[in-house]
Design a protein around this motif. Structure first.
Motif, PDB file in Angstrom:
ATOM      1  N   VAL A 130       0.767  -1.309  -0.100  1.00 47.93           N
ATOM      2  CA  VAL A 130      -0.114  -0.152  -0.021  1.00 47.93           C
ATOM      3  C   VAL A 130       0.702   1.220   0.160  1.00 47.93           C
ATOM      4  CG1 VAL A 130      -1.729   1.416   1.213  1.00 47.93           C
ATOM      5  CG2 VAL A 130      -1.778  -1.035   1.041  1.00 47.93           C
ATOM      6  N   LEU A 131       1.827   1.377   0.824  1.00 49.15           N
ATOM      7  CA  LEU A 131       2.788   2.460   0.828  1.00 49.15           C
ATOM      8  C   LEU A 131       3.463   2.775  -0.282  1.00 49.15           C
ATOM      9  CD1 LEU A 131       4.259   2.117   4.495  1.00 49.15           C
ATOM     10  CD2 LEU A 131       2.301   3.484   3.734  1.00 49.15           C
ATOM     11  N   ASP A 132       3.950   1.661  -0.982  1.00 50.19           N
ATOM     12  CA  ASP A 132       4.730   1.595  -2.214  1.00 50.19           C
ATOM     13  C   ASP A 132       3.774   2.238  -3.120  1.00 50.19           C
ATOM     14  OD1 ASP A 132       7.128   0.906  -1.192  1.00 50.19           O
ATOM     15  OD2 ASP A 132       6.632  -1.266  -1.826  1.00 50.19           O
ATOM     16  N   ALA A 133       2.761   1.686  -3.186  1.00 49.01           N
ATOM     17  CA  ALA A 133       1.486   2.170  -4.326  1.00 49.01           C
ATOM     18  C   ALA A 133       1.106   3.678  -4.154  1.00 49.01           C
ATOM     19  CB  ALA A 133       0.233   1.279  -4.301  1.00 49.01           C
ATOM     20  N   ALA A 134       1.239   4.078  -2.849  1.00 47.31           N
ATOM     21  CA  ALA A 134       0.927   5.491  -2.781  1.00 47.31           C
ATOM     22  C   ALA A 134       2.141   6.440  -2.795  1.00 47.31           C
ATOM     23  CB  ALA A 134       0.202   5.694  -1.276  1.00 47.31           C
ATOM     24  N   GLY A 135       3.296   5.947  -2.826  1.00 42.31           N
ATOM     25  CA  GLY A 135       4.390   6.609  -2.796  1.00 42.31           C
ATOM     26  C   GLY A 135       4.823   7.383  -1.649  1.00 42.31           C
ATOM     27  N   ILE A 136       4.571   6.713  -0.397  1.00 41.02           N
ATOM     28  CA  ILE A 136       4.967   7.582   0.939  1.00 41.02           C
ATOM     29  C   ILE A 136       5.974   6.781   1.321  1.00 41.02           C
ATOM     30  CG2 ILE A 136       3.922   7.824   2.941  1.00 41.02           C
ATOM     31  CD1 ILE A 136       1.129   7.942   1.645  1.00 41.02           C
ATOM     32  N   ASP A 137       7.006   7.303   1.998  1.00 42.28           N
ATOM     33  CA  ASP A 137       7.955   6.461   2.817  1.00 42.28           C
ATOM     34  C   ASP A 137       8.619   7.688   3.711  1.00 42.28           C
ATOM     35  OD1 ASP A 137       9.708   8.287   1.052  1.00 42.28           O
ATOM     36  OD2 ASP A 137       9.987   6.832  -0.395  1.00 42.28           O
ATOM     37  N   ALA A 138       9.934   7.499   4.201  1.00 44.85           N
ATOM     38  CA  ALA A 138      10.447   8.216   5.161  1.00 44.85           C
ATOM     39  C   ALA A 138      10.793   9.505   4.586  1.00 44.85           C
ATOM     40  CB  ALA A 138      11.508   7.643   5.753  1.00 44.85           C
ATOM     41  N   ARG A 139      10.848   9.598   3.208  1.00 47.57           N
ATOM     42  CA  ARG A 139      11.301  10.816   2.632  1.00 47.57           C
ATOM     43  C   ARG A 139      10.526  11.846   2.438  1.00 47.57           C
ATOM     44  NH1 ARG A 139      13.851   8.190  -2.443  1.00 47.57           N
ATOM     45  NH2 ARG A 139      11.656   7.590  -2.444  1.00 47.57           N
ATOM     46  N   SER A 140       8.915  11.408   2.711  1.00 48.94           N
ATOM     47  CA  SER A 140       7.928  12.282   2.490  1.00 48.94           C
ATOM     48  C   SER A 140       7.584  13.132   3.567  1.00 48.94           C
ATOM     49  CB  SER A 140       6.615  11.446   2.188  1.00 48.94           C
ATOM     50  OG  SER A 140       6.727  10.252   1.344  1.00 48.94           O
ATOM     51  N   SER A 141       6.746  14.143   3.456  1.00 50.68           N
ATOM     52  CA  SER A 141       6.510  15.112   4.384  1.00 50.68           C
ATOM     53  C   SER A 141       4.806  15.402   4.311  1.00 50.68           C
ATOM     54  CB  SER A 141       7.005  16.435   4.147  1.00 50.68           C
ATOM     55  OG  SER A 141       6.559  17.177   2.930  1.00 50.68           O
ATOM     56  N   VAL A 142       4.366  15.475   5.475  1.00 53.69           N
ATOM     57  CA  VAL A 142       2.853  15.827   5.470  1.00 53.69           C
ATOM     58  C   VAL A 142       2.531  16.953   4.667  1.00 53.69           C
ATOM     59  CG1 VAL A 142       0.868  16.264   6.951  1.00 53.69           C
ATOM     60  CG2 VAL A 142       2.534  14.424   7.515  1.00 53.69           C
ATOM     61  N   VAL A 143       3.226  17.920   4.700  1.00 57.45           N
ATOM     62  CA  VAL A 143       2.795  19.155   4.035  1.00 57.45           C
ATOM     63  C   VAL A 143       2.729  19.058   2.379  1.00 57.45           C
ATOM     64  CG1 VAL A 143       3.490  21.588   3.905  1.00 57.45           C
ATOM     65  CG2 VAL A 143       3.894  20.720   6.027  1.00 57.45           C
ATOM     66  N   PHE A 144       3.727  18.546   1.892  1.00 57.03           N
ATOM     67  CA  PHE A 144       3.791  18.559   0.398  1.00 57.03           C
ATOM     68  C   PHE A 144       3.325  17.183  -0.017  1.00 57.03           C
ATOM     69  CE2 PHE A 144       6.993  21.810   1.934  1.00 57.03           C
ATOM     70  CZ  PHE A 144       6.488  22.809   1.111  1.00 57.03           C
ATOM     71  N   LEU A 145       2.679  16.326   0.588  1.00 56.92           N
ATOM     72  CA  LEU A 145       2.106  15.228   0.134  1.00 56.92           C
ATOM     73  C   LEU A 145       0.841  15.567  -0.718  1.00 56.92           C
ATOM     74  CD1 LEU A 145       2.143  12.011  -0.052  1.00 56.92           C
ATOM     75  CD2 LEU A 145       0.568  11.962   1.776  1.00 56.92           C
ATOM     76  N   ASP A 146       0.831  15.178  -1.861  1.00 53.85           N
ATOM     77  CA  ASP A 146      -0.331  15.280  -2.744  1.00 53.85           C
ATOM     78  C   ASP A 146      -1.302  14.192  -2.599  1.00 53.85           C
ATOM     79  OD1 ASP A 146      -2.040  15.608  -4.791  1.00 53.85           O
ATOM     80  OD2 ASP A 146      -0.868  16.248  -6.100  1.00 53.85           O
ATOM     81  N   VAL A 147      -2.439  14.567  -1.691  1.00 42.30           N
ATOM     82  CA  VAL A 147      -3.109  13.318  -1.348  1.00 42.30           C
ATOM     83  C   VAL A 147      -4.152  12.885  -2.947  1.00 42.30           C
ATOM     84  CG1 VAL A 147      -3.249  13.976   0.876  1.00 42.30           C
ATOM     85  CG2 VAL A 147      -4.983  15.047  -0.644  1.00 42.30           C
ATOM     86  N   ARG A 148      -4.316  13.703  -3.539  1.00 39.56           N
ATOM     87  CA  ARG A 148      -5.146  13.311  -4.757  1.00 39.56           C
ATOM     88  C   ARG A 148      -4.115  12.238  -5.603  1.00 39.56           C
ATOM     89  NH1 ARG A 148      -7.700  18.005  -8.404  1.00 39.56           N
ATOM     90  NH2 ARG A 148      -8.902  18.218  -6.615  1.00 39.56           N
ATOM     91  N   GLU A 149      -2.885  12.692  -5.731  1.00 40.49           N
ATOM     92  CA  GLU A 149      -2.088  11.900  -6.563  1.00 40.49           C
ATOM     93  C   GLU A 149      -1.775  10.557  -6.036  1.00 40.49           C
ATOM     94  OE1 GLU A 149       2.505  11.747  -8.140  1.00 40.49           O
ATOM     95  OE2 GLU A 149       1.897  13.349  -7.172  1.00 40.49           O
ATOM     96  N   ALA A 150      -1.665  10.439  -4.557  1.00 44.03           N
ATOM     97  CA  ALA A 150      -1.529   9.440  -3.932  1.00 44.03           C
ATOM     98  C   ALA A 150      -2.792   8.394  -3.963  1.00 44.03           C
ATOM     99  CB  ALA A 150      -1.342   9.547  -2.323  1.00 44.03           C
ATOM    100  N   ARG A 151      -4.258   8.924  -3.826  1.00 48.81           N
ATOM    101  CA  ARG A 151      -5.215   8.129  -4.148  1.00 48.81           C
ATOM    102  C   ARG A 151      -5.293   7.658  -5.552  1.00 48.81           C
ATOM    103  NH1 ARG A 151     -10.370   8.864  -6.653  1.00 48.81           N
ATOM    104  NH2 ARG A 151     -11.974   7.417  -5.601  1.00 48.81           N
TER     105      ARG A 151
END
Length: 320
Positions: free
Chosen positions: A122-143
């Motif tokens: 799930v994390l790999d598909a969403a593109g979320i890891d330890a290098r990510s930040s809450v501020v600049f995470l694009d939730v639309r792109e992750a979805r």
């Protein structure tokens, strides 16, 4: 001599005598009057273009321009060499780095509704890891990235400041495995392929084999139910020529008719209960004819039967 009989003398001379004459005549004038005459005779015409460019530009503009040029060249070389991509891959985007330094790094991801997928998938598909930040995470792109996972039917992604991401998903329900051209796929009840068979997490699902077998999954599941006490022994079903099923039971092929397949299975259940047919040395049972059962023996059993028939004594004939 002028018209009034006065000798003005030359206004300019070729030598010192001329200059003294002019000065002698102007010496009687007052200083303010001399200044006004000078301004009328030689008006100030200081044009902007006449000021040296070095005096019109800020003093630091030159060094800053040179530093900017060198910085641009260095950045271009850094990007062209591939070191920038390596830096991003290791540390993340510059904006994410700044956000993490400010305390907005992703420290926890809560995944709701996960069942058959692994968390790292799930994390790999969403593109979320330890290098990510809450501020600049694009939730639309992750979805959108998560919706490309066949096993996910719907999903939402939310930010919870300062350090958490919440993923809520609904997974499709796998119903069976489908084998075609040597490849295994996981399918839903309607036959839709929702995942690839990559490990043993789906090993307990029913298996259908053949072209369009996925679209006839409901029929196959009905046959398994009709098998009653033999259902647990059914390993797979092959959809033959787009018309009928052949079931695999403990290494024995059960060939069913195109119509009346469930009734044929009921006959098999009775035969097994009364004669223990499946425990004999056979490799196939043909139930396609309603008035008889045709069995095929293993090679060893067929050879043994042939040998036993050879040893039987022949009946004596009568002379005529």
């Amino acid at each position: 001599m002028d018209g009034g009989g006065r000798n003005l003398g030359p206004l300019s001379g070729a030598g010192p005598a001329g200059d003294r004459g002019v000065l002698a005549r102007l010496s009687g004038l007052s200083r303010p009057l001399l200044d006004r005459l000078a301004r009328r005779s030689f008006p100030s015409r200081r044009l902007r273009g006449s000021i040296p460019i070095a005096q019109r530009l800020p003093r630091l503009l030159g060094p800053l321009g040179i530093a900017s040029a060198f910085g641009t060249l260095a950045l271009t070389g850094f990007v062209a060499s591939g070191r920038y991509e390596a830096f991003i891959a290791e540390n993340g985007r510059p904006l994410d780095i700044l956000a993490r330094l400010a305390g907005f790094g992703v420290e926890r991801v809560t995944i709701s509704g996960i069942s058959r997928l692994y968390e790292h998938e799930v994390l790999d598909a969403a593109g979320i890891d330890a290098r990510s930040s809450v501020v600049f995470l694009d939730v639309r792109e992750a979805r959108e990235r998560l919706m490309q996972v066949p096993l996910i039917a719907s999903v939402s992604v939310r930010k919870i400041y300062p350090n958490e991401i919440l993923i809520t998903q609904v997974e499709r329900e796998p119903a069976a495995l489908w084998q075609r051209n040597g490849e295994l796929s996981v399918i839903a009840a309607d036959g839709t392929v929702i995942d690839e068979m990559r490990d043993d997490r789906y090993a307990a699902l029913p298996l259908v084999v053949g072209e369009n077998a996925n679209l006839r999954l409901k029929d196959y599941l009905g046959l398994i139910e009709a098998a009653g006490p033999l259902a647990e022994r059914v390993k797979a079903g092959t959809y033959v020529s787009g018309r009928r099923w052949t079931l695999k039971l403990d290494g024995v092929d059960i060939r069913l008719p195109e119509t009346g397949a469930q009734e044929a299975l009921a006959r098999l259940v009775r035969l097994e209960r009364n004669n223990r047919l499946l425990e004999k040395d056979i490799i196939a049972i043909d139930l396609r004819m309603p008035d008889r059962v045709v069995v095929r023996l293993t090679e060893e059993a067929a050879a043994a039967r042939l040998e036993s028939q050879k040893k039987k004594p022949k009946a004596k004939g009568t002379d005529t």
